[in-house]
Design a protein around this motif. Structure first.
Motif, mmCIF file in Angstrom:
data_model
loop_
_atom_site.group_PDB
_atom_site.id
_atom_site.type_symbol
_atom_site.label_atom_id
_atom_site.label_comp_id
_atom_site.label_asym_id
_atom_site.label_seq_id
_atom_site.Cartn_x
_atom_site.Cartn_y
_atom_site.Cartn_z
ATOM 1 N N ASP A 173 1.010 -0.469 0.103
ATOM 2 C CA ASP A 173 0.028 -0.277 0.341
ATOM 3 C C ASP A 173 1.224 1.218 -0.343
ATOM 4 O O ASP A 173 0.614 1.732 -0.536
ATOM 5 C CB ASP A 173 -1.168 0.386 1.163
ATOM 6 N N TYR A 174 2.104 1.085 0.750
ATOM 7 C CA TYR A 174 2.755 2.261 0.845
ATOM 8 C C TYR A 174 3.046 2.909 -0.241
ATOM 9 O O TYR A 174 3.256 3.842 -0.567
ATOM 10 C CB TYR A 174 4.112 2.097 2.157
ATOM 11 N N VAL A 175 4.204 1.419 -1.144
ATOM 12 C CA VAL A 175 4.631 1.704 -2.303
ATOM 13 C C VAL A 175 3.660 2.461 -3.290
ATOM 14 O O VAL A 175 4.254 3.160 -3.845
ATOM 15 C CB VAL A 175 5.107 0.203 -2.720
ATOM 16 N N ASN A 176 2.749 1.539 -3.410
ATOM 17 C CA ASN A 176 1.535 1.818 -4.165
ATOM 18 C C ASN A 176 1.563 3.924 -4.486
ATOM 19 O O ASN A 176 1.331 4.502 -5.254
ATOM 20 C CB ASN A 176 0.364 1.152 -4.548
ATOM 21 N N LYS A 177 0.648 4.066 -3.605
ATOM 22 C CA LYS A 177 0.723 4.997 -2.458
ATOM 23 C C LYS A 177 1.893 6.125 -2.834
ATOM 24 O O LYS A 177 1.034 7.463 -3.551
ATOM 25 C CB LYS A 177 0.278 5.954 -0.888
ATOM 26 N N PHE A 178 2.894 6.119 -3.220
ATOM 27 C CA PHE A 178 4.743 6.071 -3.508
ATOM 28 C C PHE A 178 4.578 6.546 -4.597
ATOM 29 O O PHE A 178 4.919 7.627 -5.310
ATOM 30 C CB PHE A 178 5.217 5.610 -2.598
ATOM 31 N N ILE A 179 4.584 5.807 -5.577
ATOM 32 C CA ILE A 179 4.193 5.788 -6.667
ATOM 33 C C ILE A 179 3.639 6.446 -7.533
ATOM 34 O O ILE A 179 3.365 7.555 -8.850
ATOM 35 C CB ILE A 179 4.544 4.099 -7.803
ATOM 36 N N GLU A 180 2.222 6.843 -6.628
ATOM 37 C CA GLU A 180 1.081 7.492 -7.938
ATOM 38 C C GLU A 180 1.476 8.765 -7.539
ATOM 39 O O GLU A 180 1.246 9.462 -7.944
ATOM 40 C CB GLU A 180 -0.326 7.957 -6.654
ATOM 41 N N ALA A 181 1.859 9.443 -6.162
ATOM 42 C CA ALA A 181 2.624 10.568 -6.082
ATOM 43 C C ALA A 181 3.411 11.001 -7.232
ATOM 44 O O ALA A 181 3.463 12.097 -7.424
ATOM 45 C CB ALA A 181 2.545 10.781 -4.251
ATOM 46 N N LEU A 182 4.336 10.098 -7.213
ATOM 47 C CA LEU A 182 6.037 10.444 -8.207
ATOM 48 C C LEU A 182 5.436 10.653 -9.071
ATOM 49 O O LEU A 182 5.315 11.353 -10.369
ATOM 50 C CB LEU A 182 6.772 9.195 -8.645
ATOM 51 N N GLN A 183 4.021 10.181 -9.945
ATOM 52 C CA GLN A 183 3.308 9.766 -11.360
ATOM 53 C C GLN A 183 2.903 11.563 -11.078
ATOM 54 O O GLN A 183 2.545 11.647 -12.736
ATOM 55 C CB GLN A 183 3.064 8.505 -11.262
ATOM 56 N N GLU A 184 2.082 11.827 -10.342
ATOM 57 C CA GLU A 184 1.497 13.268 -10.411
ATOM 58 C C GLU A 184 2.551 14.169 -10.623
ATOM 59 O O GLU A 184 2.642 15.435 -10.935
ATOM 60 C CB GLU A 184 1.024 13.242 -9.329
ATOM 61 N N LEU A 185 3.678 13.901 -10.207
ATOM 62 C CA LEU A 185 4.518 14.744 -10.198
ATOM 63 C C LEU A 185 6.042 15.304 -11.376
ATOM 64 O O LEU A 185 5.124 16.001 -11.558
ATOM 65 C CB LEU A 185 5.916 14.665 -8.604
#
Length: 447
Positions: free
Chosen positions: A434-446
């Motif tokens: 869950d942490y990794v998925n949320k982290f990657i989502e935030a990076l994709q938005e960045l």
């Protein structure tokens, strides 16, 4: 929003930093992202086996330039005593043109960094976003690195610092005097870290909200940068990889939960008298033990530094080893009952996800904060109290170990219960993913 991104990773040349970055790289590569990992040649042999996605994670070797004061051939913190860290930082800074050329050629979307505070300048020039990846505890960052605050103010928590037991006590503030020391050409350690924290696009921290949320919120307010959490980012346990036979056979001779395992990380090299006190403290417990530390200063092998008569007295129940060991596999062995550690951040997480009792001997300032978090705030471990001379006595070491190993110990039962709760929440199915998925989502938005 781009579904896949291409990232550069440029960690500090310490194995604790490089392996933490590589664990993160593996998680990103697993989701289909491409990574260029920049590192010195000497680190390649140790890191290559940890690369689980060699088609997606490509290592790029940096030529480490000579620096006056840095021993010839030194490329990582494992090659030098801590006192020469500033020269290694200078060498890292002098790879700037190499890094810039790679960024210019490959045009990454993201660049992850920690100690190379000049990375945001290069990234801006080529349109990349930067992620300052913090591989130490949020608690340590929250009190040590606050914009506009001098390192000399560390005896007093900064305004707005969360209610916490994670503080330095008395003389321990002196252990953070290194923050004011030069670290590389024309910068102090404090300036280097605070520049990176305030110039990056986002800060990411290898921790979880459940454990350090209040410290992460404080850092976000102080640095005015979004803080993204990766979770503990533990190494993937390769079940096909077996513990070396010599340790498997030796440990299996003892009953479950009876053996003390002690390791102090790759950077700590003890004075001979400190090393001997450590050995004698282990002997004094009366329990079987495995100590894996580097030979002390001034000697080439462990054997010549052992206390007189020690080997004969502990024969059959105690081993002191000067080489590398498979720490995660040793900690997972059922015979291990207690882990005595320096409380580096990686070892801290490894301790939490295993069942053994935990005793800490923090050596460097960051390790003191980690120890406070574990022993005072979470109450999952005990700290060995130091003598006024700055080290501990064999009696205090053995006393701390016995306080958690004795079955009828009130303290031992308290930390065991608290540890079991934290372990359960950390290894819970889906938490890390869950942490990794949320982290990657935030990076994709960045990007």
């Amino acid at each position: 929003m781009r579904s896949q991104f291409h990232a550069f990773m440029f960690p500090w040349f310490g194995f604790g930093h490089m392996t933490a970055f590589l664990h993160l790289a593996n998680k990103l590569a697993e989701k289909g992202h491409k990574i260029n990992f920049l590192l010195p040649k000497k680190a390649l042999k140790q890191l290559e086996p940890l690369n689980l996605f060699p088609n997606s994670i490509v290592f790029h070797i940096l030529t480490i330039p000579p620096v006056d004061g840095l021993p010839a051939g030194a490329e990582t913190t494992a090659d030098i005593p801590i006192s020469l860290g500033s020269f290694l930082a200078s060498a890292m800074d002098r790879t700037r043109n190499q890094v810039k050329e790679m960024v210019s050629n490959d045009k990454p979307d993201l660049i992850f960094f920690d100690f190379a505070h000049w990375i945001p300048e290069i990234a801006k020039e080529y349109g990349a976003k930067t992620v300052n990846y913090v591989t130490i505890s949020a608690a340590c960052v929250a009190i040590s690195f606050v914009p506009g605050r001098s390192p000399d103010d560390l005896a007093v928590p900064p305004p707005g610092y969360p209610s916490s037991k994670v503080l330095l006590r008395g003389q321990e503030t002196k252990s953070l005097s290194f923050l004011s020391y030069p670290f590389g050409d024309g910068t102090t350690f404090y300036e280097r870290i605070i520049t990176g924290l305030t110039n990056c696009d986002v800060i990411s921290i290898r921790t979880c909200q459940e454990m350090e949320g209040k410290f992460c919120d404080f850092i976000e307010r102080q640095c005015q940068r979004k803080v993204l959490l990766t979770g503990p980012m533990l190494s993937e346990q390769d079940n096909s990889k077996l513990l070396e036979e010599q340790w498997s056979q030796w440990l299996s001779r003892f009953k479950p939960g009876s053996v003390i395992y002690c390791a102090l990380g790759s950077q700590i090299i003890l004075e001979k008298n400190q090393f001997q006190e450590l050995c004698l403290g282990m002997e004094l417990t009366g329990l079987p033990f495995l100590v894996a530390v580097k030979p002390p200063k001034g000697v080439s092998t462990i054997q010549v530094a052992l206390p007189e008569g020690f080997e004969e007295r502990v024969k059959g129940r105690g081993v002191v080893w000067g080489g590398w060991v498979q720490q995660p596999l040793i900690l997972a062995h059922p015979s291990i009952g207690c882990f005595v550690s320096h409380c580096g951040f990686g070892s801290m997480w490894e301790a939490l996800v295993n069942d053994c009792q935990i005793v800490f001997i923090p050596h460097l300032a960051e390790q003191v904060f980690n120890t406070r978090l574990m022993s005072d705030e979470l109450e999952v471990s005990v700290e060995v109290k130091r003598e006024e001379i700055g080290w501990f006595s064999k009696e205090r070491l053995s006393g701390a170990i016995r306080s958690v190993m004795d079955e009828d110990s009130e303290l031992g039962n308290l930390v065991r219960r608290n540890h079991a709760k934290w372990k359960e929440s950390l290894v819970k199915t889906g938490l890390m993913n869950d942490y990794v998925n949320k982290f990657i989502e935030a990076l994709q938005e960045l990007v």
